[in-house]
Design an enzyme around this catalytic site. Sequence first.
Site, PDB file in Angstrom:
ATOM      1  N   HIS B  91     -41.953-133.701  15.147  1.00 17.52           N
ATOM      2  CA  HIS B  91     -42.982-133.557  16.173  1.00 17.52           C
ATOM      3  C   HIS B  91     -44.077-132.637  15.653  1.00 17.52           C
ATOM      4  CE1 HIS B  91     -39.556-134.626  19.077  1.00 17.52           C
ATOM      5  NE2 HIS B  91     -40.368-135.680  19.000  1.00 17.52           N
ATOM      6  N   ALA B  92     -45.299-133.176  15.664  1.00 19.28           N
ATOM      7  CA  ALA B  92     -46.412-132.513  14.987  1.00 19.28           C
ATOM      8  C   ALA B  92     -46.661-131.072  15.402  1.00 19.28           C
ATOM      9  CB  ALA B  92     -47.686-133.337  15.199  1.00 19.28           C
ATOM     10  N   ARG B  93     -46.605-130.784  16.702  1.00 19.37           N
ATOM     11  CA  ARG B  93     -47.014-129.463  17.201  1.00 19.37           C
ATOM     12  C   ARG B  93     -45.980-128.361  16.954  1.00 19.37           C
ATOM     13  NH1 ARG B  93     -46.840-131.983  23.238  1.00 19.37           N
ATOM     14  NH2 ARG B  93     -44.582-131.923  23.636  1.00 19.37           N
ATOM     15  N   GLU B  94     -44.809-128.737  16.453  1.00 15.10           N
ATOM     16  CA  GLU B  94     -43.743-127.751  16.261  1.00 15.10           C
ATOM     17  C   GLU B  94     -43.850-127.108  14.875  1.00 15.10           C
ATOM     18  OE1 GLU B  94     -40.295-130.078  17.438  1.00 15.10           O
ATOM     19  OE2 GLU B  94     -41.267-130.594  19.339  1.00 15.10           O
ATOM     20  N   ASN B 166     -39.006-139.219  17.446  1.00 12.17           N
ATOM     21  CA  ASN B 166     -37.610-138.920  17.753  1.00 12.17           C
ATOM     22  C   ASN B 166     -37.090-139.759  18.917  1.00 12.17           C
ATOM     23  OD1 ASN B 166     -35.396-137.494  16.791  1.00 12.17           O
ATOM     24  ND2 ASN B 166     -35.573-135.898  18.344  1.00 12.17           N
ATOM     25  N   HIS B 219     -36.737-128.552  15.054  1.00 12.47           N
ATOM     26  CA  HIS B 219     -37.718-128.714  16.118  1.00 12.47           C
ATOM     27  C   HIS B 219     -38.007-127.365  16.761  1.00 12.47           C
ATOM     28  CE1 HIS B 219     -37.246-133.204  16.494  1.00 12.47           C
ATOM     29  NE2 HIS B 219     -36.127-132.918  15.861  1.00 12.47           N
ATOM     30  N   ALA B 220     -38.893-127.361  17.741  1.00  9.76           N
ATOM     31  CA  ALA B 220     -39.146-126.165  18.550  1.00  9.76           C
ATOM     32  C   ALA B 220     -39.630-126.660  19.936  1.00  9.76           C
ATOM     33  CB  ALA B 220     -40.212-125.289  17.897  1.00  9.76           C
ATOM     34  N   TYR B 221     -39.455-125.961  21.020  1.00  8.09           N
ATOM     35  CA  TYR B 221     -38.823-124.657  21.080  1.00  8.09           C
ATOM     36  C   TYR B 221     -37.729-124.693  22.145  1.00  8.09           C
ATOM     37  CZ  TYR B 221     -41.921-124.470  25.130  1.00  8.09           C
ATOM     38  OH  TYR B 221     -42.567-124.769  26.318  1.00  8.09           O
ATOM     39  N   GLU B 293     -33.450-126.355  17.809  1.00 11.89           N
ATOM     40  CA  GLU B 293     -34.680-126.042  18.527  1.00 11.89           C
ATOM     41  C   GLU B 293     -34.900-124.561  18.277  1.00 11.89           C
ATOM     42  OE1 GLU B 293     -36.767-127.869  20.301  1.00 11.89           O
ATOM     43  OE2 GLU B 293     -35.704-129.762  20.569  1.00 11.89           O
TER      44      GLU B 293
END
Lengths: 176, 332
Positions: B91-94, B166, B219-221, B293
């Site tokens: 996921h791009a923003r993580e 995902n 991943h986050a968060y 995460e």
Amino acid sequence: IDDVGHKYHLELVLEDVLDKDSTVNCTAEVLYHLGNKNIAPAVQFTIEGELKNTDEADNIFYSRIKSLEKELVAENIPDSHGSVSPEMEPIRLLAQVASGYVIWQNSTENTKFQLAQIKHVKQVKRSDDCLEFDYMILLHEMVSQEIIPWQMTVLWHPQHGVQVTQDSCQPKHALE
Amino acid sequence: ILISDLQKAIENQTGLRSYRNRRSLSGYNYEVYHSLEEIQGWMHHLNKTHSDLVHMFSVGKSYEGRPLFVLKLGKRSRPYKKAVWIDCGIHAREWIGPAFCQWFVKEALQTYQTDPAMRKMLTQLYFYIMPVFNVDGYHFSWTNDRFWRKTRSKNTRLRCHGVDANRNWKVKWCDEGASFHPCDDTYCGPFPESEPEVKAVAHFLRKHRKQIKAYLSFHAYAQMLLYPYSYKYATIPNFSCVESAAYNAVNALQSAYGIRYRYGPASSTLYVSSGSSMDWAYKNGIPYAFAFELRDTGHFGFLLPETLIKPTCTETMLAVKNITLHLLKKCH
């Protein structure tokens, strides 16, 4: 509870984000109403002991904003790399408190909202003593993973506390 | 005499140590977020300077034509070695994900000589590290929209772009916890493996399924360590092995700074989702499939400050090393 909704009894610990060692115990009851999802969950709570006094910091912030020549304007707090300038820290804390109200008003048992970022904030001039800020924030909803732009008008005064006088969900492409 | 060793004083000041050692990693700052171009340059550099332990290759191309680079880490000690797969940035923003992948590589190369555990890991195993899975999305989060999540594939009918990488794997695809709507952030795609990135990695993992014994995705968060299933509430066959690995990993992580992670099956610990890479890896025969995460729990969320990269990565290293050493002890 038949015909009413789901009630949760919670025991939690509140932690001061500015001082991790400062905690206070709390008990709460949250009632999610059956049926009409447009009503905010009912919340009752009690705090064990007292919250820290923040008068000094409040007054410093209040005086600083009051003495600005031009109305405050800022954007992207925190920035892409997670930075917040010291001057913007109180603006961010205010947004977190105010967004807490917005989140409460819009929560169901199937949502988990967090304040993701302040996209834009603009101070609005007032004739009375209160400070007024027009925020455009981004809320992150965990279950759908959506980022939701939200406008909120926030009033604040050291003695009168925080008030959200207006808020509205924005369409996704409002940012483009 | 005011300064006893002037040479040393100057070197300490200007970091001249970096070019005394050709193999040095110290020119690169692991405590800031790096753009895709910087990460790719870094991979190329390591490929050249640490060719005994690093081999860079590509598993395919992204939707927008970017190479999908993977680093193979490990000593070429014996002909057949088991492997661990690690990917970051599905996921791009993580952004903390790719930051951790880079940190892991740095730690491996820097402590291989001095840390017996790391030396054991790199001698007995290969590590396939994919620092940025969703290269198009990651690039887009730097240039256009910091909160972009999906890939950047174009949708034929609507104005919305991208698929949730995902939710695009071929395991209970587009069932609960995924969306059929192309504008949604959990859009599963028009069909499984529609995304070239997913297809390329699935192809690689399928090809090496006998060799790969652990799949770790970052991943986050939320501060969680998750294992299958995401798509249903059920217990995996090798539950006791996986659960004890997770328990030990989370304790190891906590020992660094006291940060607490929750752990358990993804469906009950986080939420139900279908078409995830972790579930697919597990279904494909990889006995240890985990999704991390990382920090935090919402205060900064995706915008985790760079000052927290080091503690986050340090504690996460302990968890990953713990899982790896658990894996070598045979409880499958």
